[in-house]
Design a protein around this motif. Sequence first.
Motif, short mmCIF file in Angstrom:
data_model
loop_
_atom_site.label_atom_id
_atom_site.label_comp_id
_atom_site.label_asym_id
_atom_site.label_seq_id
_atom_site.Cartn_x
_atom_site.Cartn_y
_atom_site.Cartn_z
N ASP A 132 0.86 -1.11 0.24
CA ASP A 132 -0.02 0.17 -0.01
C ASP A 132 0.63 1.27 -0.08
O ASP A 132 0.44 2.17 -0.72
N VAL A 133 1.82 1.08 0.77
CA VAL A 133 2.96 2.33 0.95
C VAL A 133 3.46 2.69 -0.50
O VAL A 133 3.87 3.77 -0.78
N ARG A 134 4.28 1.48 -0.98
CA ARG A 134 4.51 1.64 -2.06
C ARG A 134 3.79 2.14 -3.33
O ARG A 134 4.21 2.81 -4.19
N GLU A 135 2.60 1.75 -3.39
CA GLU A 135 1.55 2.12 -4.19
C GLU A 135 1.18 3.71 -4.26
O GLU A 135 1.10 4.38 -5.12
N GLU A 136 1.26 4.18 -2.58
CA GLU A 136 1.11 5.67 -2.58
C GLU A 136 2.26 6.16 -2.93
O GLU A 136 2.19 7.65 -3.61
N GLU A 137 3.42 5.77 -2.80
CA GLU A 137 4.74 6.55 -3.61
C GLU A 137 4.70 6.51 -4.96
O GLU A 137 5.08 7.78 -5.50
N THR A 138 4.29 5.46 -5.78
CA THR A 138 4.25 5.41 -6.83
C THR A 138 3.14 6.35 -7.72
O THR A 138 3.54 7.29 -8.59
#
Length: 163
Positions: A132-138
């Motif tokens: 989820d956090v990596r998706e937010e970053e992307t």
Amino acid sequence: MSDEDDYESSIAPAGSFKLNIKGDDYLVRVMKPASASSLNELQMSLKRNREMLKESFEAMHETCRDDFLKRVEQKHVDYFSPTQNALVARANIDLLIPLINVKGGVAAYKGKLEGLPIEKHIEKLRNKAASDVREEETKSRIGGFFLMMLVLALVTAILLVFF
């Protein structure tokens, strides 16, 4: 002897079991509720442990955010506490569901994650928090890219109109 020494030991104390999540060992202590516990108390405890599991997931999410986005020093990134709390809550859920049913109540596992073995459930929660956090970053990077492209297009349009 410190708690860390307990984790290093290969023998878990009575009422405890050892699990490994993402390469780290966790000692989970579980105590049965008092036999005089009412059905209502057991049901409230089940509800609270499910809330604790949600809170632990949110804490894992914040920890991942600190680690990936905020670039907090590794020594200050605490994956241990939310994972330990989630393990204890989940172990309590596994204990409470049959007790509630034995006392004449109705309790069942919720969702497909609660039906998994404890270590797989918590590992999936950790992985979900990280993804989820990596998706937010992307999304943030893509949004920044499109904003930059929009500004560039606007500047180009203004230059073409006036020159």
